[in-house]
Design a protein around this motif. Structure first.
Motif, short mmCIF file in Angstrom:
data_model
loop_
_atom_site.label_atom_id
_atom_site.label_comp_id
_atom_site.label_asym_id
_atom_site.label_seq_id
_atom_site.Cartn_x
_atom_site.Cartn_y
_atom_site.Cartn_z
N SER A 53 0.83 -1.15 0.18
CA SER A 53 0.04 -0.30 -0.03
C SER A 53 0.91 1.11 -0.08
O SER A 53 0.76 2.27 -0.71
CB SER A 53 -0.91 -0.15 1.29
N VAL A 54 1.96 1.32 0.77
CA VAL A 54 2.97 2.52 0.93
C VAL A 54 3.65 2.55 -0.30
O VAL A 54 3.68 3.61 -0.81
CB VAL A 54 3.79 2.28 1.89
N LYS A 55 4.01 1.51 -1.26
CA LYS A 55 4.80 1.65 -2.39
C LYS A 55 3.83 2.18 -3.33
O LYS A 55 4.20 3.02 -4.15
CB LYS A 55 5.20 0.18 -2.74
N ALA A 56 2.72 1.50 -3.51
CA ALA A 56 1.54 2.15 -4.38
C ALA A 56 1.20 3.80 -4.20
O ALA A 56 1.33 4.35 -5.38
CB ALA A 56 0.30 1.31 -4.18
N PHE A 57 1.30 4.06 -3.02
CA PHE A 57 1.14 5.48 -2.66
C PHE A 57 2.21 6.35 -3.24
O PHE A 57 1.91 7.28 -3.89
CB PHE A 57 0.85 5.78 -1.37
N PHE A 58 3.54 5.87 -3.00
CA PHE A 58 4.65 6.55 -3.40
C PHE A 58 4.84 6.50 -4.92
O PHE A 58 5.19 7.70 -5.45
CB PHE A 58 5.92 5.99 -2.65
N ASP A 59 4.40 5.43 -5.41
CA ASP A 59 4.37 5.57 -6.95
C ASP A 59 3.60 6.61 -7.66
O ASP A 59 3.89 7.14 -8.09
CB ASP A 59 4.08 4.10 -7.39
N LYS A 60 2.15 6.70 -7.06
CA LYS A 60 1.23 7.76 -7.52
C LYS A 60 1.74 8.99 -7.17
O LYS A 60 1.64 9.86 -8.12
CB LYS A 60 -0.03 7.43 -6.92
N ALA A 61 2.30 9.29 -6.24
CA ALA A 61 2.79 10.62 -5.66
C ALA A 61 4.04 11.02 -6.52
O ALA A 61 4.01 12.15 -7.13
CB ALA A 61 3.02 10.49 -4.16
N ASN A 62 4.89 10.15 -6.80
CA ASN A 62 5.97 10.34 -7.79
C ASN A 62 5.63 10.67 -9.02
O ASN A 62 6.06 11.68 -9.62
CB ASN A 62 6.82 9.37 -7.58
#
Length: 59
Positions: A46-55
């Protein structure tokens, strides 16, 4: 470097908020049969998906 940290004013990223979200996953009935490793893996994804979208939004 002498500047405020960009996330300091965002309550979502406070230590307390992050710990509360981590505790909540243990309380959700749908996760009651998950092992601790499965819960951790879910949180990491979940955290990785969030950061991928934010980046991606910064490009």
């Amino acid at each position: 470097m002498g500047q405020p940290k960009p996330l300091d004013d965002m309550a979502f990223y406070s230590t307390e908020a992050i710990l509360n979200r981590a505790d909540e996953i243990n309380a959700y009935p749908k996760y009651k049969n998950f092992t601790d490793k499965q819960k951790t893996d879910y949180q990491e994804q979940s955290v990785k998906a969030f950061f991928d979208k934010a980046n991606a939004s910064c490009k």
